[in-house]
Motif scaffolding. Sequence first.
Motif, PDB file in Angstrom:
ATOM      1  N   LEU A   7      63.176  31.621  43.175  1.00  0.00           N
ATOM      2  CA  LEU A   7      63.138  32.093  44.644  1.00  0.00           C
ATOM      3  C   LEU A   7      63.197  30.884  45.365  1.00  0.00           C
ATOM      4  CD1 LEU A   7      60.641  34.963  44.503  1.00  0.00           C
ATOM      5  CD2 LEU A   7      63.276  35.098  44.080  1.00  0.00           C
ATOM      6  N   SER A  86      58.892  30.938  41.647  1.00  0.00           N
ATOM      7  CA  SER A  86      59.048  30.678  43.152  1.00  0.00           C
ATOM      8  C   SER A  86      58.808  29.263  43.504  1.00  0.00           C
ATOM      9  CB  SER A  86      57.797  31.642  43.741  1.00  0.00           C
ATOM     10  OG  SER A  86      57.240  30.961  44.742  1.00  0.00           O
ATOM     11  N   PHE A  89      59.433  28.834  47.769  1.00  0.00           N
ATOM     12  CA  PHE A  89      59.617  30.022  48.550  1.00  0.00           C
ATOM     13  C   PHE A  89      58.640  30.386  49.506  1.00  0.00           C
ATOM     14  CE2 PHE A  89      60.131  34.933  48.697  1.00  0.00           C
ATOM     15  CZ  PHE A  89      61.486  34.828  49.086  1.00  0.00           C
ATOM     16  N   ASN A 107      54.371  30.514  40.541  1.00  0.00           N
ATOM     17  CA  ASN A 107      54.635  29.707  41.747  1.00  0.00           C
ATOM     18  C   ASN A 107      54.248  28.468  41.601  1.00  0.00           C
ATOM     19  OD1 ASN A 107      55.082  29.526  44.680  1.00  0.00           O
ATOM     20  ND2 ASN A 107      52.930  29.435  44.721  1.00  0.00           N
TER      21      ASN A 107
END
Length: 202
Positions: A7, A86, A89, A107
């Motif tokens: 993402l 991520s 993102f 992330n």
Amino acid sequence: PARLVVLLSGAGSNLAALLAAHEDPAYGARVVAVVSDRPDAGGLDLARAAGVATVVVRPADFSARPEWDGALAQAVRVFAPDLVVSAGFMRILGAPFLDEFGGRILNTHPALLPAFPGAHGVRDALAYGVRVTGCTVHVVDAGVDTGPILAQAAVEVLHDDDEASLHERIKVAERELLVTWVGRAAREGLRVEGRRALVGHG
Ligand code: GAR
């Protein structure tokens, strides 16, 4: 290899590092799709150039937040990811997304969490005047950059740093950290024990 869905909202330097790493079969993971909230994200061009599927799920195309959450989850589900990454993102992942992919979402954040969470981790660290900052790879939970930490790397703040120069040095450390720990999570398995995220038996 483990299937990765990335993402992103931005330039995609972290994606580029993952795409370089996945060329080696021993890496044990492959980027199978890139999903963005922004049609103009540079990372989408990197993905297309690498022959990786891309999907854009724009909030403006949905009447309300839960509809967008649902569409994002659906876009990712199609690619049956083992891990969701991520990487720049810039939106919060909602409950429907976490219910489905929770515990499998990593992330990367450009600060040493729990310091300087949120959208301006580099700017906030500079404004505070810290001498050392860095980057964090963590498992995503319902909070903003609050999930269990998997790995961190420190980066020194130089006297003449501005946000751009500091972020550039953080990104160098960040892409290496992300590639290393996404690979380990893919090959060895990712689990969460209380406040800690772990791979393999470590
Ligand atoms: C990265 O530094 C990432 O940590 C940061 O955005 C940059 C994206 O760079 N993410 C956040 O600040 C999330 N709060 P990239 O598009 O070149 O990978």
